[in-house]
Design a protein around this motif. Sequence first.
Motif, PDB file in Angstrom:
ATOM      1  N   LEU A   6      -3.753 -14.382 -14.093  1.00  0.00           N
ATOM      2  CA  LEU A   6      -4.089 -13.083 -13.514  1.00  0.00           C
ATOM      3  C   LEU A   6      -5.525 -13.021 -13.022  1.00  0.00           C
ATOM      4  CD1 LEU A   6      -1.470 -12.379 -15.166  1.00  0.00           C
ATOM      5  CD2 LEU A   6      -2.472 -10.134 -15.527  1.00  0.00           C
ATOM      6  N   GLY A   7      -6.364 -13.955 -13.436  1.00  0.00           N
ATOM      7  CA  GLY A   7      -7.782 -13.840 -13.151  1.00  0.00           C
ATOM      8  C   GLY A   7      -8.411 -12.820 -14.086  1.00  0.00           C
ATOM      9  N   ARG A   8      -9.706 -12.619 -13.956  1.00  0.00           N
ATOM     10  CA  ARG A   8     -10.399 -11.696 -14.847  1.00  0.00           C
ATOM     11  C   ARG A   8     -10.372 -10.255 -14.326  1.00  0.00           C
ATOM     12  NH1 ARG A   8     -11.930 -12.739 -19.934  1.00  0.00           N
ATOM     13  NH2 ARG A   8     -14.176 -12.367 -19.798  1.00  0.00           N
ATOM     14  N   ILE A   9     -10.474 -10.081 -13.015  1.00  0.00           N
ATOM     15  CA  ILE A   9     -10.560  -8.749 -12.428  1.00  0.00           C
ATOM     16  C   ILE A   9      -9.439  -8.564 -11.409  1.00  0.00           C
ATOM     17  CG2 ILE A   9     -11.974  -7.117 -11.121  1.00  0.00           C
ATOM     18  CD1 ILE A   9     -13.217  -7.699 -13.742  1.00  0.00           C
ATOM     19  N   GLY A  10      -8.767  -7.433 -11.476  1.00  0.00           N
ATOM     20  CA  GLY A  10      -7.724  -7.112 -10.515  1.00  0.00           C
ATOM     21  C   GLY A  10      -7.909  -5.701  -9.975  1.00  0.00           C
ATOM     22  N   ILE A  11      -7.026  -5.344  -9.058  1.00  0.00           N
ATOM     23  CA  ILE A  11      -6.966  -3.990  -8.503  1.00  0.00           C
ATOM     24  C   ILE A  11      -5.663  -3.344  -8.949  1.00  0.00           C
ATOM     25  CG2 ILE A  11      -6.624  -2.675  -6.363  1.00  0.00           C
ATOM     26  CD1 ILE A  11      -9.520  -3.378  -6.869  1.00  0.00           C
ATOM     27  N   TRP A  12      -5.743  -2.078  -9.353  1.00  0.00           N
ATOM     28  CA  TRP A  12      -4.562  -1.277  -9.693  1.00  0.00           C
ATOM     29  C   TRP A  12      -4.565  -0.074  -8.745  1.00  0.00           C
ATOM     30  CZ3 TRP A  12      -2.100   3.106 -10.566  1.00  0.00           C
ATOM     31  CH2 TRP A  12      -0.947   3.120 -11.362  1.00  0.00           C
ATOM     32  N   THR A  13      -3.404   0.214  -8.123  1.00  0.00           N
ATOM     33  CA  THR A  13      -3.425   1.293  -7.133  1.00  0.00           C
ATOM     34  C   THR A  13      -2.077   1.980  -6.951  1.00  0.00           C
ATOM     35  OG1 THR A  13      -4.125   1.858  -4.874  1.00  0.00           O
ATOM     36  CG2 THR A  13      -2.928  -0.221  -5.169  1.00  0.00           C
ATOM     37  N   PHE A  14      -2.156   3.266  -6.632  1.00  0.00           N
ATOM     38  CA  PHE A  14      -1.032   4.042  -6.102  1.00  0.00           C
ATOM     39  C   PHE A  14      -1.205   4.264  -4.600  1.00  0.00           C
ATOM     40  CE2 PHE A  14       0.389   6.078 -10.255  1.00  0.00           C
ATOM     41  CZ  PHE A  14       1.719   5.749 -10.112  1.00  0.00           C
ATOM     42  N   ALA A  15      -2.274   3.725  -4.031  1.00  0.00           N
ATOM     43  CA  ALA A  15      -2.665   4.079  -2.666  1.00  0.00           C
ATOM     44  C   ALA A  15      -1.719   3.551  -1.592  1.00  0.00           C
ATOM     45  CB  ALA A  15      -4.085   3.567  -2.381  1.00  0.00           C
ATOM     46  N   PHE A  16      -0.814   2.653  -1.951  1.00  0.00           N
ATOM     47  CA  PHE A  16       0.106   2.115  -0.943  1.00  0.00           C
ATOM     48  C   PHE A  16       1.272   3.052  -0.659  1.00  0.00           C
ATOM     49  CE2 PHE A  16      -1.270  -2.267  -2.617  1.00  0.00           C
ATOM     50  CZ  PHE A  16      -2.372  -2.271  -1.788  1.00  0.00           C
ATOM     51  N   ASP A  17       1.576   3.936  -1.592  1.00  0.00           N
ATOM     52  CA  ASP A  17       2.673   4.874  -1.371  1.00  0.00           C
ATOM     53  C   ASP A  17       2.332   5.807  -0.211  1.00  0.00           C
ATOM     54  OD1 ASP A  17       4.196   3.842  -3.365  1.00  0.00           O
ATOM     55  OD2 ASP A  17       3.789   5.412  -4.829  1.00  0.00           O
ATOM     56  N   GLY A  18       3.288   5.987   0.672  1.00  0.00           N
ATOM     57  CA  GLY A  18       3.083   6.853   1.819  1.00  0.00           C
ATOM     58  C   GLY A  18       2.398   6.189   2.988  1.00  0.00           C
ATOM     59  N   ARG A  19       2.006   4.924   2.838  1.00  0.00           N
ATOM     60  CA  ARG A  19       1.348   4.201   3.931  1.00  0.00           C
ATOM     61  C   ARG A  19       2.365   3.307   4.641  1.00  0.00           C
ATOM     62  NH1 ARG A  19      -1.664   6.956   1.311  1.00  0.00           N
ATOM     63  NH2 ARG A  19      -3.944   6.991   1.390  1.00  0.00           N
ATOM     64  N   PRO A  20       2.239   3.144   5.958  1.00  0.00           N
ATOM     65  CA  PRO A  20       3.148   2.240   6.679  1.00  0.00           C
ATOM     66  C   PRO A  20       3.053   0.821   6.128  1.00  0.00           C
ATOM     67  CG  PRO A  20       1.886   3.586   8.218  1.00  0.00           C
ATOM     68  CD  PRO A  20       1.274   3.798   6.864  1.00  0.00           C
ATOM     69  N   ALA A  21       4.152   0.102   6.192  1.00  0.00           N
ATOM     70  CA  ALA A  21       4.199  -1.246   5.636  1.00  0.00           C
ATOM     71  C   ALA A  21       3.145  -2.157   6.260  1.00  0.00           C
ATOM     72  CB  ALA A  21       5.594  -1.841   5.832  1.00  0.00           C
ATOM     73  N   ALA A  22       2.898  -2.015   7.555  1.00  0.00           N
ATOM     74  CA  ALA A  22       1.916  -2.878   8.218  1.00  0.00           C
ATOM     75  C   ALA A  22       0.524  -2.679   7.626  1.00  0.00           C
ATOM     76  CB  ALA A  22       1.902  -2.606   9.719  1.00  0.00           C
ATOM     77  N   ARG A  23       0.168  -1.427   7.332  1.00  0.00           N
ATOM     78  CA  ARG A  23      -1.151  -1.158   6.737  1.00  0.00           C
ATOM     79  C   ARG A  23      -1.223  -1.695   5.315  1.00  0.00           C
ATOM     80  NH1 ARG A  23      -3.453   4.560   6.718  1.00  0.00           N
ATOM     81  NH2 ARG A  23      -5.234   3.329   6.001  1.00  0.00           N
TER      82      ARG A  23
END
Length: 297
Positions: A6-23
């Motif tokens: 996993l590595g030491r640092i990751g990103i956790w997000t809900f920000a992809f919901d509602g965004r177009p797949a390309a973005r």
Amino acid sequence: MTDNGLGRIGIWTFAFDGRPAARVRDAAAEIEELGYGTLWFGEGFGRDSVSQSWLLLSATRRMTVAAGIANIALRDPITMAAAERAINEAYPGRYVLGLGGHRVSDGPIEMDGYSIPSKGKAVASMSAYLAAMDAIPLGSAASPYPPRRVLAALGPKMLALAAERTLGAHPYFVPVEHTARAREAMGPDALLAVEQAVVLDTDVSRAREVAREHVGFYAGGAPHQVASLRRLGFGEDEIAQVGPRLVDAIVAYGDMGAIEQRVRAHFDAGADHVCLQVLTARPGEMPLAEWRELAAL
């Protein structure tokens, strides 16, 4: 202690919901290029966990993608097991399946007007679900890499189950004190991948308000999180009023130095991996600027 890829640092997000797949693809590719080890995503009323996993894995080449979490109340074990095997076979060694039941209770839970079905007692339900997944005679091609699972564990019984039956735990909405307790409960070998909410903003008053809104959302409407806060010693008034001690314990806010200090504290307490959930005063935007700045960690 181990990072299990996993590595030491990751990103956790809900920000992809509602965004177009390309973005979403573009953002995931940039997160990988920034050097983060793992990209975690939540599951709500946006893309379901399985389709989001495929989308993110197809947009990246080497980074681990982790479901944080796939809700067991929404899928039969055979559906989850078949999807896990298919994703693992297509993207060997790059997928972590986080399983949770934060909407599991003695009865249905209403969420935004929708009734989430009940699965019964959380630990017993999760144990039975894992056993069912393992017992299903899948006929699809298998990956040379074994499946990697973690549990969304908060309490001591779920932490123990995570250590016994999976790679380990993915605690969400927890202070550093919980990390220390989780490490003690699970022993030295289980994976401990901790979510940490952050507000990267040198305007401390604004940052604190963003942090308080985030904490209030869970303290006011998530019984499992409230129970966890009580175990950690937060009082009823402190939780109900979203007191400053609670906000400061859950969210790291301010400049890079403040964020780095909190991340180091989790590692010192026994975390193997810390995934950062960026909160901003711009909830309608993906926090690309903050992800870029935090990559210095």
